[in-house]
Design an enzyme around this catalytic site. Structure first.
Site, short mmCIF file in Angstrom:
data_model
loop_
_atom_site.label_atom_id
_atom_site.label_comp_id
_atom_site.label_asym_id
_atom_site.label_seq_id
_atom_site.Cartn_x
_atom_site.Cartn_y
_atom_site.Cartn_z
N HIS A 171 2.99 12.02 -7.31
CA HIS A 171 3.73 12.82 -6.34
C HIS A 171 5.05 12.19 -5.96
CE1 HIS A 171 -0.06 15.17 -4.80
NE2 HIS A 171 0.25 15.42 -6.06
N ASP A 183 -1.35 10.94 -7.27
CA ASP A 183 -0.70 11.09 -5.96
C ASP A 183 0.48 10.12 -5.95
OD1 ASP A 183 -0.24 11.56 -3.11
OD2 ASP A 183 -2.32 12.21 -3.00
#
Length: 469
Positions: free
Chosen positions: A309, A275
């Site tokens: 991300h 993430d």
């Protein structure tokens, strides 16, 4: 006898070198800053040490060492603090609670492996994703501490696969079969939970709350149940030379989330996560606004980010505000987004006085630079894949719930390979404002898109679209 003394002398010399590293001056990072910030210094830990073995621990990967960690930390604390040395070996344990004036020091070859037994992690009230939650106790916790550190050259492993959900589209068919073969829960055909209770209570791996004078140095932090490292409302934090990593499929597997902290230095570290990687937060919605503690005075320098991300990220929980941030001399390789700013209506808060310079990016899967004020929980890649575009909608009245991003300078950025060069997607009632882009060179498949932004100043900005063969 002489040989024994010689070996002891070598061990002590090596240990003294390690202690000296904690006293390294970081003054070079605070010269000519674009904002006022006091120099952050490493915590001073008493020159006293004990070995985890002295308290009955066995590094065989089978013997539970929770009591040994507890006794060793309490014994050091009773003497005023010192260094708890974790020797080479695999040390299986339940939660570790740190105390003031303690250095948890992992020698090279030392692996702290947290047990996958859920019963060892009692439910506690904590703060996660910007608000109060009841979650399982974090594997490493520290609250209200002064002078605390985790140092060395070992590994801390959170045994995250025992906790995390898994999306089928994020792994290969063989990985899916292997990971789901031990049972678990399937809320739908393409989603697996090791157990429903665990998914809903999984903790961050390292949770340090309201601590002052904190050092994380040299250690590998990996395989966390949720976020990897979460400093919350801390002051004077140094992160130097660590590696924070999670599998690319790790759900909510952020590398480090610095939330409502003041005076922070993150240098020479490597991040590779499922993430966001280097992420700045300050609380969510009304709870964050009531807390009213911005993350401020942060220097990030000399860091490398691989999968994630976002390389450097602000938001989406930024309701308490973010200001006075310098990010420089970093490289992002294979991240979804290089520089990612995100929020949405309802957050409130102001993000301002952000300075980013000398960034190299390669093989960015989404946008080199993103400002998105319509964040809804999806990654940029997921948004691009499903074609979601939210912009030019009807304005709403501006009030305390309206987020604002302003006064941000980005200079000397080179990105070779991105899907889209840049995406600026502001709110019509509060456009992204006063953004200066200087000496930007991006090679991307798609050009930049700008919506609801004002006073975006571009100087020597080049976007090259290669011809398709």
């Amino acid at each position: 006898m002489k040989q024994t003394r010689f070996l002891v002398a070598i061990v002590m010399a090596v240990f003294c070198l390690t202690v000296h590293a904690q006293q390294t001056s970081y003054s070079e990072y605070f010269k000519s800053l674009p904002f006022r910030m006091s120099e952050v210094k490493a915590p001073v830990i008493p020159d006293r040490q004990v070995s985890l073995r002295d308290y009955g621990a066995k590094g065989d990967g089978l013997t539970l060492c929770t009591d040994a960690f507890h006794k060793a930390i309490n014994a050091l604390s009773a003497q005023g603090g010192g260094h708890l040395v974790v020797p080479q070996g695999v040390w299986l344990t339940g939660p570790i609670t740190l105390q003031s004036n303690i250095d948890l020091h992992l020698q090279h070859g030392a692996i702290i492996l947290f047990s996958g037994e859920a019963m060892l992690y009692p439910l506690v009230e904590t703060i996660y994703e910007g608000g109060k939650r009841v979650r399982s106790q974090s594997p490493i916790t520290g609250t209200g501490l002064t002078n605390v550190s985790i140092t060395g050259r070992g590994v801390i492993d959170g045994n995250g696969s025992c906790w995390r959900p898994l999306k089928k589209e994020k792994v290969t068919e063989n990985q899916w079969k292997k990971m789901t073969s031990a049972g678990g829960v399937f809320p739908r055909a393409t989603m697996w939970y090791p157990s429903e209770e665990r998914v809903n209570t999984r903790p961050v791996m390292v949770h340090l709350e309201s601590c002052k004078n904190v050092l994380l140095e040299g250690v590998i932090f990996q395989n966390s149940p949720a976020w990897n490292i979460h400093p919350l409302m801390c002051e004077n934090l140094i992160v130097d030379g660590i590696t924070a990593k999670n599998p690319s499929f790790a759900q909510n597997g952020d590398a480090i989330d610095v939330e409502s902290c003041k005076n922070v230095l993150i240098v020479n570290s490597t991040f590779d996560a499922g993430d966001d990687c280097i992420c700045i937060k300050s609380g969510k919605d009304e709870e964050g606004r009531q807390r009213g503690m911005p993350t401020q005075n942060v220097v990030v320098s000399g860091c490398t980010v691989f999968s994630g991300h976002g390389g450097f990220v602000v938001g989406s929980e930024m309701s308490g505000g973010v200001k006075n941030i310098l990010v420089k001399d970093c490289q992002f390789i294979g991240t979804d987004v290089g520089l990612r700013f995100k929020s949405c209506r309802g957050r409130g808060g102001v993000v301002e006085k952000i300075f980013i310079q000398d960034i190299a990016m390669f093989n960015i899967l989404g946008d080199a630079i993103t400002f998105d004020l319509y964040y809804g929980g999806k990654s940029v890649i997921e948004t691009l894949e499903d074609g979601t575009r939210v912009n030019n909608i009807e304005p709403k009245p501006v009030d305390k719930t309206t987020p604002e991003f302003r006064d941000i300078s980005i200079s000397r950025v080179v990105c070779h390979g991105a899907r889209r060069a840049m995406f600026f997607n502001g709110l019509p009632e509060k456009p992204i404002s006063n953004i200066t882009l200087t000496d930007i060179n991006i090679v991307a498949e798609q050009p930049a898109d700008y919506f609801n932004c004002q006073n975006v100043i571009k100087k020597d900005v080049t976007v090259s679209i290669p011809k398709k063969r």
